[in-house]
Design an enzyme around this catalytic site. Sequence first.
Site, PDB file in Angstrom:
ATOM      1  N   HIS A  37       0.848  -1.212   0.000  1.00 34.53           N
ATOM      2  CA  HIS A  37       0.000   0.000   0.000  1.00 34.53           C
ATOM      3  C   HIS A  37       0.874   1.250   0.000  1.00 34.53           C
ATOM      4  O   HIS A  37       0.601   2.220  -0.722  1.00 34.53           O
ATOM      5  CB  HIS A  37      -0.883   0.058   1.257  1.00 34.53           C
ATOM      6  CG  HIS A  37      -1.882  -1.053   1.366  1.00 34.53           C
ATOM      7  ND1 HIS A  37      -1.799  -2.024   2.330  1.00 34.53           N
ATOM      8  CD2 HIS A  37      -2.997  -1.320   0.651  1.00 34.53           C
ATOM      9  CE1 HIS A  37      -2.826  -2.850   2.215  1.00 34.53           C
ATOM     10  NE2 HIS A  37      -3.567  -2.447   1.194  1.00 34.53           N
ATOM     11  N   MET A 184       3.038  -9.239  -0.975  1.00 34.01           N
ATOM     12  CA  MET A 184       2.496  -8.646   0.252  1.00 34.01           C
ATOM     13  C   MET A 184       0.976  -8.560   0.161  1.00 34.01           C
ATOM     14  O   MET A 184       0.426  -8.198  -0.877  1.00 34.01           O
ATOM     15  CB  MET A 184       3.086  -7.262   0.458  1.00 34.01           C
ATOM     16  CG  MET A 184       4.546  -7.330   0.830  1.00 34.01           C
ATOM     17  SD  MET A 184       5.169  -5.719   1.308  1.00 34.01           S
ATOM     18  CE  MET A 184       6.891  -6.130   1.533  1.00 34.01           C
TER      19      MET A 184
END
Length: 289
Positions: A37, A184
């Site tokens: 992110h 991830m």
Amino acid sequence: MELIRIPRIMHDTAGGHLLHGRSIGFVPTMGALHEGHLSLVRRAKMENDITVVSIFVNPMQFGPAEDLDKYPIDMDGDTEKLRREEVDILFMPDASHIYPKGFSTHIEVEKLSDRLCGAFRPGHFRGVATVVAKLFNIVRPTRAYFGQKDFQQAVIIKKMVKDLDMAIDAVICPTMRENDGLAMSSRNSYLNARERKAAAVISKCLIQTTELIKSGIIDIESIRRFMKEKLSEEPLIAEIEYASVYSPETLDELDRVEKGALLAVALKIGKTRLIDNMLVESQNKIAGR
Ligand code: PAF
């Protein structure tokens, strides 16, 4: 960093920035933020005047037997991470603001939503497209950033943007990986130590399959068999949902890898569903044969 919870205030704040000629970079998330992110946030900051991140765990994109109730939440940690990245606005609406009583409008991106994950998560991409369309209307971004790990999601959003004439550039950014190659994901936190170790088999399989294709093996049967064999070497894999080669544009499964292709996998380790993908060019294309 400004925290905004009400859609109307977010909409008007964005309007003020746009009126002053400022571009808005937007990173929609469901929170439990990780380096993946944050890489999107850094790219948004680099390419825009104002950066907005949303955190909203969207109930509409979870099936009845899925993990909505246990989806990881880390409000304090997330806020601190975004503050450190010097994000301008954190938009964190309540479900009642996004889906007020009587809400009944949905966005359906046909065909692209049925295959790959769509075949195993009915209604998932309808929920994603609907909430992203709403967030786009509220945040009014110039550019919006999505990770390649959710490649199908990114393709669906790009198609929605095109079909609905949304003046937004949907940017796909590279997948961030752990040291052993695992993509991830907020859901990696569900894995216990043994499962976490086993999960590295996914990216290893994708890399080895890329090498196989580059060596000239381009027929789907051989590629599919190879991927299944590689993944089956890991006994903790409970179920392989799909592991094959697709067109990166249409997401149709390919017969042969003659030009660009998407290698994609979805599987369960224990109860945790993981996905990953890599883009590959065939040896034929590279050699110009
Ligand atoms: O990728 C996600 O985290 C979600 O699907 C998104 C794009 C924030 C929509 O809820």
